[in-house]
Design an enzyme around this catalytic site. Structure first.
Site, PDB file in Angstrom:
ATOM      1  N   TYR B 112       0.815  -1.221   0.000  1.00  0.00           N
ATOM      2  CA  TYR B 112       0.000   0.000   0.000  1.00  0.00           C
ATOM      3  C   TYR B 112       0.846   1.267   0.000  1.00  0.00           C
ATOM      4  O   TYR B 112       0.465   2.274  -0.581  1.00  0.00           O
ATOM      5  CB  TYR B 112      -0.977  -0.014   1.179  1.00  0.00           C
ATOM      6  CG  TYR B 112      -2.122  -0.955   0.935  1.00  0.00           C
ATOM      7  CD1 TYR B 112      -2.999  -0.730  -0.128  1.00  0.00           C
ATOM      8  CD2 TYR B 112      -2.316  -2.079   1.712  1.00  0.00           C
ATOM      9  CE1 TYR B 112      -4.033  -1.603  -0.396  1.00  0.00           C
ATOM     10  CE2 TYR B 112      -3.352  -2.962   1.459  1.00  0.00           C
ATOM     11  CZ  TYR B 112      -4.216  -2.716   0.400  1.00  0.00           C
ATOM     12  OH  TYR B 112      -5.234  -3.574   0.133  1.00  0.00           O
ATOM     13  N   GLU B 211      -0.023 -31.012   6.030  1.00  0.00           N
ATOM     14  CA  GLU B 211      -0.508 -29.978   5.107  1.00  0.00           C
ATOM     15  C   GLU B 211      -1.790 -29.308   5.607  1.00  0.00           C
ATOM     16  O   GLU B 211      -1.894 -28.088   5.623  1.00  0.00           O
ATOM     17  CB  GLU B 211      -0.740 -30.589   3.707  1.00  0.00           C
ATOM     18  CG  GLU B 211      -1.270 -29.581   2.693  1.00  0.00           C
ATOM     19  CD  GLU B 211      -1.393 -30.157   1.279  1.00  0.00           C
ATOM     20  OE1 GLU B 211      -0.943 -31.284   1.026  1.00  0.00           O
ATOM     21  OE2 GLU B 211      -1.953 -29.442   0.417  1.00  0.00           O
ATOM     22  N   ASP B 263      -1.463 -34.134   1.163  1.00  0.00           N
ATOM     23  CA  ASP B 263      -2.352 -34.764   0.201  1.00  0.00           C
ATOM     24  C   ASP B 263      -1.510 -35.521  -0.818  1.00  0.00           C
ATOM     25  O   ASP B 263      -0.302 -35.289  -0.916  1.00  0.00           O
ATOM     26  CB  ASP B 263      -3.159 -33.697  -0.567  1.00  0.00           C
ATOM     27  CG  ASP B 263      -4.193 -33.010   0.309  1.00  0.00           C
ATOM     28  OD1 ASP B 263      -4.569 -33.589   1.349  1.00  0.00           O
ATOM     29  OD2 ASP B 263      -4.630 -31.888  -0.059  1.00  0.00           O
TER      30      ASP B 263
END
Lengths: 669, 378
Positions: B112, B211, B263
């Site tokens: 920003y 995970e 996974d």
């Protein structure tokens, strides 16, 4: 009772079919087969007549078209012009008799030809609403205007005057046609709106006002005050004659002998050619022209078609001309703000059969034109827009056959209508336009026309290609300008601040990044057209530049220059300067001013620069080799002077920001 | 109770590895280099090591993948390059300002802040992060040295691990990551360096990095950590630098073996790679973040078959990702190639939580003990 023979029975049934009756049964031939088309055809025929009439009288056309709804399926059409008006006795025949007209027998370019159009509209109106057409017309010599209500007697092909009156009309001359017909108004590709828009483009000398049924008023202002010259009427050329026409011409001949008639009533027959023709036809030339028929007449025609003759003269054609094509397009397309108007192409006249013709092409690119659609093709024949049967037209075929990909437009497979933000105008002018049908909607295929069309399209397309390649070079330069003008100064300022040193002079870096000589032409606002050419040497070495300006030769005399040129050539429209030595990152300025109201724009000025090679020149062209100019010694010396060698782009270096692989992008942390 | 492992004595190099007090000096050197090029009339440019998979090399000594020698050039000759150079010095200027004012900034705040940099402003946080990494590489400093840090990311640790954390008020607190924390575990701060956290002791025998949060919760609820003397570390997808750094510290300081449980899909392989080998994008600090001895537990392509797990068909993107991994130098071992090729061959992928097919206790009672046994961890 003895039976009548079959032949007798048949003979009893045979009777003359009136032309009006024939057309009543074949409306589609004339373009009245549905309510939308009927309206367009009516407006078109009336406006074409109005424009022709104004042209003949050399009046600047003021044309008013009003379309108003009347009931569910009826429309009232009014077309008014400021033409010469029509004599009272001619009004019924002009408007209510088919195949009656002054132009059919004239061998010259005109909008209407057969004299069918407006009468067909009157006929259609009568058939669908049983209301007469109201014609108001005033000629200059008369005080009042005649108002005549007309119907057509379809049996006899004769006008029937329903009522008539005299009224005062507040204009010196003109004609107004009012019709009530079964029709439908709608904007769209084949609408009166589109037709008038097209008409305005190719008739920039006309002021056209259209009032639509919802009250919307569309005005096309006049952008040229020159009335096109009336195309000259010329004697017919034998190449275009057929047997019947030759026969009737000979019958009507004013001269006593055949030879004299051949020489004076036909174009292109020289005395020598005349004798050859007679010899080939086995005639003496002393025959009374009207007596010739049968086999000798046929031999004469064959001889006329085989003996070499002087080609037909093209004086009778009235091209729109490059200047007016551009102005017309600009007038109508102004809102679209195209980036580029290619210099229009007006081909020299050529001959097809016995008839001269010429092709004109205008091309517009960019701005608000849709980029993802096929280009818009505007077809015109003798200044009349062709709105129907685009697919059957030889103009369309010519455009589709060309490979536009070579010129920067998309085109699938190299044929078909190209895709891109472009509009193409094609105008065919001829004393006899070979339409595919009486409805005059499409031009028939013809090898001569095709050849000329291709040449004209290629010339226009080459301008487009040049424009697009210049634009892409300019874009590249635009990137460099962004670097040197916006980024580099800040980078210098930031780093200087961080190391607490003065901001360095950026000239060497700027010239290394740019490495071009740039000519920037601007046209500041003001009553008198003034153009400012700034020539900046963004190369790392000093340059002496020979700068040439070329403009329409007629304008050169009226232009004033600052600084004064080192030479001018009035005939070629050129002025030139040997600019004082330009150090790196310095510029010279040339201001060219024209008198107030001069019609000129930036694209009419071409700059050529010598003293820098083409690869390092932008905004101007290199000096054409065939100009055969001897450059001043200083230019040659400066060009030969060894400058600081440029660090070449090291192609072995990998651009870090281009190489940044996306591969690791998911390895966030 | 097994004997508590205590931390090995800290070496000097570990304490100061990659940490520099004066980060400003090299940023100014960078500015000087550009200034001098401008002053000499040269088109300014910088040369940076390419952070691409073609330019990472295995470092035997550290056992991690680090940046190779290939350099790319960022030059003001091109608009993009010029803009990146200008941005670099807006960033350098900002860093110097923060140092003067004794402030720090989050990466998001920096994004920003760049709103004021006109056309040099960042268009995404990715852009600013990439530029900061460039600066890390060029200056051989860490972004924390530039007073830039990520937001707290909340990756968590559950298990019998005692640490001492110096909190914002400067008070050192002793925290046990099982007994002194709530169900969410101990949330890792963005700074896990020794001045912030010191590692005390543990009874755990290994670290299992997981995970998904759901699987962490499953293991915690089933008491897996206590039953098997494990430390559970939640990776939260692609692990943040602080998570990877903390795992590495557990590995080096407590000598705990690390296994990674994800996974069974191409993206999970990359999660493992970033933990074990080092990420391509942060290859310049791999020696500091990667745990070379970490091992992949599963879900493997063969697990999907062997345990008959509910699976999904590989998407086109998945296939492309696997194919890219076959050309990734980090995966050029026989085992990894076989694993990737098997997944491509079967065309199936599965989530870790698909093990719930056999009940909630299956993962802790059957799957993990079997797999850890095979790996010799249990």
């Amino acid at each position: 009772m003895p039976a009548r023979s079959l032949a007798q029975q048949l003979a009893a049934k045979q009777r003359e079919i009136s032309v009006a009756e024939f057309f009543e049964r074949n409306r589609q031939i004339l373009g009245f087969d549905n309510p939308l088309r009927a309206l367009l055809t009516t407006v078109k025929e009336a406006v074409d007549n109005a424009l022709d009439a104004c042209e003949e009288a050399q009046v600047l056309p003021e044309i008013r078209v009003e379309v108003a709804k009347e009931g569910a399926d009826r429309v009232r059409v009014l077309v008014e012009d400021n033409g010469p008006g029509i004599l009272r006795r001619e009004i019924p025949n002009v408007f209510a008799r088919l195949l009656y007209g002054s132009r059919f027998h004239a061998n010259r370019q005109s909008r209407g030809q057969q004299g069918i159009g407006i009468s067909a509209a009157v006929l259609y109106a009568g058939l669908t609403t049983a209301r007469p057409a109201r014609i108001t017309s005033k000629v200059e010599e008369e005080e009042a205007a005649h108002v005549v209500d007309l119907l057509i007697d379809t049996q006899k092909n004769l006008p029937r005057v329903v009522t008539e009156d005299l009224v005062l009309w507040d204009r010196p001359h003109g004609t107004r046609v009012e019709l009530l017909l079964k029709a439908k108004y709608q904007r769209g590709r084949q609408s009166p709106f589109e037709y008038l828009k097209g008409t305005a483009i190719v008739n920039p000398h006309a002021r056209i006002v259209l009032t639509e049924p919802d009250g919307t008023r569309v005005t096309y202002e006049r952008v040229s005050t020159e009335v096109p010259p009336v195309p000259k009427e010329v004697a017919p050329h034998p190449y275009g004659l057929e047997l019947g026409e030759l026969g009737s011409r000979l019958k009507a001949a004013r001269y006593a002998t055949l030879l004299e008639t051949l020489l004076k009533d036909l174009a292109g027959v020289s005395p020598r050619a005349g004798r050859e023709v007679l010899q080939a036809a086995g005639l003496t030339g002393k025959e009374t022209p009207g007596d010739l028929h049968g086999e000798p007449l046929e031999r004469l025609l064959t001889a006329l078609h085989t003996v070499p003759l002087v080609p037909p003269s093209a004086d009778c054609l009235s091209p729109i001309g490059p200047l007016l094509i551009k102005r017309g397009l600009r007038n109508v397309l102004g809102e679209v703000r195209p980036d580029f108007y290619a210099p229009p192409v007006s081909r020299p006249p050529k001959v097809r059969g016995g008839f001269p013709f010429l092709i004109e092409v205008g091309l517009v690119y960019g701005g608000g034109l849709p980029a993802d659609q096929p280009i818009q093709l505007l077809r015109f024949a003798n200044r009349v827009p062709l709105l129907f049967q685009q697919g059957a037209c030889a103009i369309t075929a010519g455009v589709e056959q060309m490979d536009w990909r070579r010129y920067g437009l998309d085109q699938r497979g190299g044929s078909g209508l190209p895709v891109g933000p472009a509009l193409l105008l094609v105008h065919l002018a001829s004393t006899k336009v070979p339409f595919t049908s009486e409805a005059k909607e499409a031009i028939a295929a013809d090898p001569e026309i095709e050849k000329e069309l291709t040449l004209a399209l290629q010339a226009a397309a080459r301008h487009l290609r040049t424009h697009l390649s210049r634009r892409s070079r300019r874009d590249q330069a635009g990137e460099k300008f962004a670097i040197i003008q916006r980024i580099l100064p800040k980078l210098a300022e930031k780093t200087a601040h961080l190391v607490d040193r003065p901001v360095p002079d950026l000239t060497p870096v700027i010239t290394r990044i740019m490495d071009i000589v740039y000519l920037d032409l601007t046209a500041p606002e003001g009553p008198a057209p003034a153009f400012r050419a700034e020539i900046t040497n963004y190369t790392p070495r000093p340059r002496v530049l020979e700068t040439f300006l070329e403009m329409p030769a007629a304008l050169l005399g009226s232009a004033t220059f600052d600084p004064a040129p080192d030479g001018t050539d009035a005939e070629l429209g050129r002025a030139w300067w040997t600019l004082a030595k330009l150090a790196p990152n310095t510029r010279a300025t040339i201001v060219v001013t024209f008198p107030t109201k001069t019609e000129i724009e930036a694209s009419d000025l071409s700059f050529y620069v010598a003293g820098v090679d083409e690869a390092h020149l932008l905004g101007a062209e290199p000096l054409p080799g065939d100009w055969d100019i001897r450059l001043p010694r200083a230019v040659i010396e400066a060009a030969a002077e060894a400058g600081e060698p440029l660090p070449g782009t090291d192609d072995t270096e990998v651009d870090y920001d281009a190489a940044e692989a996306n591969e690791g992008a998911r390895d966030e942390d | 109770m097994p004997p508590k492992r205590t931390k090995a004595p800290a070496t000097k190099t570990e304490e100061t590895e990659g940490r520099h007090v004066d980060a400003l000096q090299p940023t100014r050197a960078l500015a000087r280099s550009i200034y001098e090029q401008l002053d000499a009339g040269e088109i300014p440019r910088m040369r940076l090591p390419l952070r691409t998979k073609q330019n990472i090399a295995f470092q035997m000594r550290e056992g991690v993948w680090r940046l190779g020698r290939a350099l790319g050039t960022r030059s003001a000759r091109k608009l993009d390059g010029a803009l990146m150079l200008l941005r670099t010095f807006y960033l350098v200027d900002f860093i110097n300002e923060m140092a003067r004012d004794n402030k720090t900034s989050t990466l998001r705040e920096l994004y920003y802040i760049s709103e004021g940099w006109e056309e040099s402003k960042f268009h995404s946080e990715d852009e600013s992060n990439l530029l900061i990494e460039d600066l890390e590489v060029l200056c051989e400093r860490l972004r924390e040295d530039f007073r830039l840090h990520p937001e707290e990311n909340g990756a968590s640790v559950i298990g019998d691990l005692t640490i001492r954390e110096r909190n914002r008020k400067g008070i050192v607190k002793k925290i046990n990551c099982r007994d002194d924390v709530g169900d969410g575990g101990y949330a890792l701060p963005f700074n896990v360096e020794s001045e912030k956290i010191s590692i005390d002791s543990t009874s755990a025998k290994f670290v299992i990095a997981i995970e998904c949060g759901g699987m962490v919760d499953r293991l915690a609820e089933n008491g897996f950590d206590e039953k098997n003397d494990a430390l559970l570390v939640h990776l939260k997808g692609q692990p943040a630098r602080s998570t990877r750094r903390f795992i590495k510290r557990l590995n080096t300081e407590l000598k705990l073996p690390v296994v990674v449980f994800t996974d069974g899909d191409p993206w999970s392989f990359r999660i493992f790679a970033s933990v074990a080998f080092g990420a391509i994008k942060t290859a310049h600090i791999s020696q500091y973040l990667a745990t070379p001895s970490a091992e992949f537990l599963g879900v493997t392509a063969s697990d999907i078959e062997n345990y008959d797990l509910p699976s999904d068909k590989l998407s086109e993107q998945d296939v492309r990702a696997l194919e890219a991994e076959l050309t990734d130098p980090r995966f050029q071992t026989a085992d990894w190639r076989a694993e990737i090729e098997l997944m491509l061959k079967n065309g199936r992928k599965a989530e870790q939580q698909s093990l719930a097919k056999y009940g909630l206790n299956y993962v802790t009672d059957t799957y993990l003990p079997e797999k850890l046994g095979e790996m010799g961890v249990l």
